[in-house]
Write an enzyme that holds these catalytic residues in place. Structure first.
Site, short mmCIF file in Angstrom:
data_model
loop_
_atom_site.label_atom_id
_atom_site.label_comp_id
_atom_site.label_asym_id
_atom_site.label_seq_id
_atom_site.Cartn_x
_atom_site.Cartn_y
_atom_site.Cartn_z
N HIS A 65 0.94 -0.68 0.13
CA HIS A 65 -0.06 -0.06 -0.01
C HIS A 65 1.10 1.21 -0.11
O HIS A 65 1.39 1.97 1.14
CB HIS A 65 -1.24 0.38 1.10
CG HIS A 65 -1.54 0.70 1.02
ND1 HIS A 65 -2.52 2.42 2.07
CD2 HIS A 65 -3.18 0.86 0.32
CE1 HIS A 65 -3.62 2.54 1.62
NE2 HIS A 65 -4.03 2.34 0.08
N GLY A 76 -7.02 4.39 4.08
CA GLY A 76 -8.22 4.71 5.19
C GLY A 76 -9.40 3.93 5.61
O GLY A 76 -9.61 4.08 6.30
#
Length: 160
Positions: A65, A76
């Protein structure tokens, strides 16, 4: 570190409010392993809860990521989940031992203002806005070093 107690009665919950002792998060949430995104409750009252989560130095998402040089950065969705778990702790603490589990059913107005890195410690606050029946609405904020990194309104439904 606050002394931990087991939820055994409403008086145990009242005692935790007075002396700052809180049950282990594993007594408040069904999550385990890498899906447990709250380490400790720091404070709660009838309307608000504050908890902390230390992001592991090598989380499972770190390799892919936003790899270096940009990241890795915490997803998130995991920040939202940590905020929802904090609200879930509040539901359990304020409704007592017989409380049902809470399930996240809505995320409104989510905003992310800064990245969260492995090794960071998040302080998460969830404020109960409305609902005392099956549906609860919270405004949650995640902070790193007193700087807001994310906020959202969350809808939690108690399961039967």
């Amino acid at each position: 570190m606050p002394r931990q107690i087991e939820i055994t009665s409403p008086s145990a919950i009242a005692h935790a409010l007075i002396v700052g002792s809180f049950p282990p998060v594993t007594q408040l949430l069904p999550h385990r392993g890498i899906m447990l995104l709250v380490d400790q409750v720091e404070f709660y009252d009838e309307n608000v809860i504050t908890a902390t989560y230390r992001v592991p130095s090598e989380p499972f998402w770190a390799a892919g990521h936003f790899p270096p040089p940009v990241g890795p950065i915490m997803r998130g969705v995991d920040i939202i989940e940590a905020m929802a778990q904090t609200a879930g702790c509040h539901v359990k603490l304020t409704t007592g031992k017989e409380a049902k589990s809470g399930v996240l059913v809505g995320v409104d107005g989510a905003r992310f203002s800064s990245k969260v890195l492995p090794g960071d410690t998040l302080t998460i606050m969830a404020m109960h806005l409305r609902g005392n029946g099956r549906l609860r609405v919270y405004h949650a904020t995640a902070m790193r070093e007193s700087k807001t990194v994310a906020q959202s309104n969350l809808k939690i439904v108690l399961t039967s």
